[in-house]
Design an enzyme around this catalytic site. Structure first.
Site, PDB file in Angstrom:
ATOM      1  N   ASP A 204       0.767  -1.148   0.107  1.00  0.00           N
ATOM      2  CA  ASP A 204       0.107   0.014   0.104  1.00  0.00           C
ATOM      3  C   ASP A 204       0.780   1.160   0.140  1.00  0.00           C
ATOM      4  O   ASP A 204       2.003   1.111  -0.139  1.00  0.00           O
ATOM      5  CB  ASP A 204      -1.061   0.001   1.244  1.00  0.00           C
ATOM      6  CG  ASP A 204      -0.163   0.270   2.651  1.00  0.00           C
ATOM      7  OD1 ASP A 204       1.247   0.404   2.497  1.00  0.00           O
ATOM      8  OD2 ASP A 204      -0.918   0.169   3.680  1.00  0.00           O
ATOM      9  N   ASP A 206       1.310   4.843   2.416  1.00  0.00           N
ATOM     10  CA  ASP A 206       0.845   5.364   3.591  1.00  0.00           C
ATOM     11  C   ASP A 206       1.293   6.971   3.785  1.00  0.00           C
ATOM     12  O   ASP A 206       2.432   7.266   3.185  1.00  0.00           O
ATOM     13  CB  ASP A 206       1.578   4.687   4.865  1.00  0.00           C
ATOM     14  CG  ASP A 206       1.520   2.935   4.614  1.00  0.00           C
ATOM     15  OD1 ASP A 206       0.344   2.728   4.989  1.00  0.00           O
ATOM     16  OD2 ASP A 206       2.444   2.590   4.385  1.00  0.00           O
ATOM     17  N   ASP A 297      -3.350   4.340   2.766  1.00  0.00           N
ATOM     18  CA  ASP A 297      -3.742   4.843   4.224  1.00  0.00           C
ATOM     19  C   ASP A 297      -3.441   6.312   4.378  1.00  0.00           C
ATOM     20  O   ASP A 297      -2.299   6.723   4.068  1.00  0.00           O
ATOM     21  CB  ASP A 297      -2.785   3.897   5.121  1.00  0.00           C
ATOM     22  CG  ASP A 297      -3.410   2.568   5.183  1.00  0.00           C
ATOM     23  OD1 ASP A 297      -4.441   2.152   5.020  1.00  0.00           O
ATOM     24  OD2 ASP A 297      -2.631   1.767   5.678  1.00  0.00           O
TER      25      ASP A 297
HETATM   26  N1  CTP Z   1       0.306   1.012  11.501  1.00  0.00           N
HETATM   27  C1  CTP Z   1      -0.413   1.224  12.742  1.00  0.00           C
HETATM   28  N2  CTP Z   1      -1.740   1.321  12.751  1.00  0.00           N
HETATM   29  C2  CTP Z   1      -2.511   0.383  11.718  1.00  0.00           C
HETATM   30  C3  CTP Z   1      -1.840  -0.035  10.664  1.00  0.00           C
HETATM   31  C4  CTP Z   1      -0.345   0.208  10.518  1.00  0.00           C
HETATM   32  O1  CTP Z   1       0.316   1.967  13.521  1.00  0.00           O
HETATM   33  N3  CTP Z   1      -3.837   0.550  11.899  1.00  0.00           N
HETATM   34  C5  CTP Z   1       1.682   1.044  11.360  1.00  0.00           C
HETATM   35  C6  CTP Z   1       2.598  -0.115  11.321  1.00  0.00           C
HETATM   36  O2  CTP Z   1       2.813  -0.664  12.635  1.00  0.00           O
HETATM   37  C7  CTP Z   1       3.623   0.151  10.507  1.00  0.00           C
HETATM   38  C8  CTP Z   1       3.048   1.376   9.460  1.00  0.00           C
HETATM   39  O3  CTP Z   1       1.892   1.616  10.144  1.00  0.00           O
HETATM   40  O4  CTP Z   1       4.645   0.443  11.397  1.00  0.00           O
HETATM   41  C9  CTP Z   1       2.947   0.835   8.115  1.00  0.00           C
HETATM   42  O5  CTP Z   1       2.376  -0.466   8.120  1.00  0.00           O
HETATM   43  P1  CTP Z   1       1.976  -1.179   6.777  1.00  0.00           P
HETATM   44  O6  CTP Z   1       1.408  -0.231   5.818  1.00  0.00           O
HETATM   45  O7  CTP Z   1       1.236  -2.343   7.070  1.00  0.00           O
HETATM   46  O8  CTP Z   1       3.260  -1.922   6.393  1.00  0.00           O
HETATM   47  P2  CTP Z   1       4.684  -0.968   5.618  1.00  0.00           P
HETATM   48  O9  CTP Z   1       5.814  -1.359   6.579  1.00  0.00           O
HETATM   49  O10 CTP Z   1       4.396   0.205   5.022  1.00  0.00           O
HETATM   50  O11 CTP Z   1       4.845  -2.343   4.331  1.00  0.00           O
HETATM   51  P3  CTP Z   1       4.051  -2.535   3.100  1.00  0.00           P
HETATM   52  O12 CTP Z   1       5.309  -1.981   2.084  1.00  0.00           O
HETATM   53  O13 CTP Z   1       3.823  -4.000   3.017  1.00  0.00           O
HETATM   54  O14 CTP Z   1       2.877  -1.592   3.059  1.00  0.00           O
HETATM   55 MN    MN Z   2       2.471   0.405   3.835  1.00  0.00          MN
HETATM   56 MN    MN Z   3      -0.706   1.032   5.480  1.00  0.00          MN
END
Ligand code: CTP
Ligand code: MN
Ligand code: MN
Ligand code: MN
Length: 373
Positions: A204, A206, A297
């Site tokens: 995703d 963020d 996100d």
């Molecule tokens: N996070 C959070 N609360 C949530 C979802 C995520 O605090 N409801 C935090 C996670 O702990 C993480 C960060 O947001 O540290 C990013 O989460 P995520 O997008 O799931 O992972 P990524 O590390 O960005 O990996 P990816 O590349 O797969 O998106």
């Molecule tokens: Mn992410």
């Molecule tokens: Mn995320």
């Protein structure tokens, strides 16, 4: 062997937040196997075993050299017997048979498939598996109830399991910034998550959004999402309001920031100026589509919480977990993405930057590219 100060192996710090962990490292074959064992344990509901494998993998990811023998692993923190057996097997045979067997098992394959649906966690996937679900088409059974997240996840399954490239992420960034700046031109908008840690792809994109004037943030996400919707580029979203539970009373892994979990239709670069790109048409003909679905996100944090939110949303998940564990076990301080709290004095400790938070915790600053624990 007795650990001593000159032995580099004995100097691996026990908490991941005390170490530097880059994306690429020297023991990928071993950590790939350990990551599979961790995932399989989580799929089986064994959180403790899963965490043990994750910790071992994380230690090896931080090693500045390639392991040559299992002996070298015996002084490493968190690398117990099971981990050493994996290391030995890979060093001798080039493959971990336990990981191979797990990966090809029907349960693992199905759990991977089902947890790959946006909105489906391990528990739901496990329930469905027990009910006999083996393929996505089995979810058409009327006895299986999908919530709205899961329906959207299923509708966009293929796209959402296609890695988001950095180029995709940058185009999402343009889209998000162009939209948000329409409403408040001087917002602070930061791409967080894996891309801030330097990853070349992710699941995703963020974003963290803040402004010194709290009024500027009020109603902002709704306006932004409405705008994107009017462009025909919003496929799905859920809005989570800010939760006003007193910050230090929250469980440390709960996050009370206003958040929008969205699925955008990201126009392909070469067709972004054409007119035939509005989604809602035939999802069964992806080649004909001028866009791809992408998970986004959007998180809004009050200005004084911004450094904590940034630290909390940059990840990795294991790095975050270790930061909180370190804070609590070693400093008796409670850290979450809203603040840092001294529970004995019953007060919160402010900070204006990530660097300051590390320093308040007595930790050396770890820049985002080294938080890939
Ligand atoms: N996070 C959070 N609360 C949530 C979802 C995520 O605090 N409801 C935090 C996670 O702990 C993480 C960060 O947001 O540290 C990013 O989460 P995520 O997008 O799931 O992972 P990524 O590390 O960005 O990996 P990816 O590349 O797969 O998106
Ligand atoms: Mn992410
Ligand atoms: Mn995320
Ligand atoms: Mn992720």
């Amino acid at each position: 062997r007795v650990p001593d100060d000159k032995d580099p192996l004995s100097t691996v710090a026990p908490y991941a937040c005390q170490r530097r962990t880059s994306i690429t490292h020297h023991n990928a074959q071993i950590t790939d196997a350990l990551d599979i064992l961790a995932k399989a344990a989580a799929f089986q509901g064994s959180e403790v075993r899963s965490l043990a494998f994750t910790r071992a993998a994380s230690v090896l990811k931080s090693l500045p050299y390639k392991l040559q023998s299992v002996e070298e692993a015996k002084n490493l923190v968190w690398c117990g017997g099971h981990c050493q057996a994996v290391i030995q097997e890979i060093l001798e045979d080039g493959v971990c048979h336990e990981a191979e067997a797990l990966m090809t098992s029907e349960q693992y394959r199905c759990m991977e498939l089902l947890t790959g649906i946006y909105g489906v966690g391990v528990r739901t996937a496990e329930r469905w598996y027990k009910e006999g679900v083996r393929n996505l088409s089995d979810l058409e059974n009327p006895n299986i109830k999908l919530n709205s997240d899961q329906k959207a996840g299923l509708a966009h399954y293929t796209d959402l399991n296609q890695p988001v490239t950095r180029e995709d992420a940058e185009r999402v960034e343009h889209m998000v910034k162009d939209t948000l700046y329409r409403f408040v031109p001087d917002l602070k908008i930061t791409m967080t998550g894996g891309f801030l840690r330097g990853k070349q792809q992710g699941h995703d994109v963020d974003f963290l959004i803040t402004h010194p004037d709290e009024e500027a943030l009020s109603g902002l996400l709704k306006k932004a999402v409405d705008w994107i919707n009017r462009q025909g580029l919003l496929l799905y979203h859920t809005m989570k309001a800010r939760s006003h539970v007193h910050a230090y009373k929250r469980s440390t892994h709960m996050d009370g920031h206003e958040t929008c979990y969205a699925i955008f239709a990201l126009p392909h670069p070469d067709t972004s100026n054409s007119e035939s790109e509005v989604p809602g048409g035939d999802l069964t003909a992806p080649a004909a589509r001028a866009w791809r679905a992408v998970r986004v996100d959007l998180v809004v944090a009050p200005y004084n919480e911004y450094p904590f939110a940034l630290l909390g949303w940059t990840g990795s998940k294991h790095f975050e977990r270790e930061l909180r564990r370190f804070s609590w076990n070693e400093k008796k301080l409670s850290l979450n993405s809203h603040g840092l709290y001294d529970m004995e004095k019953n007060c919160s400790i402010p900070a204006t930057s990530e660097e300051e938070i590390f320093s308040l915790l007595g930790l050396q600053y770890v820049p985002p590219p080294y938080r890939n624990a």
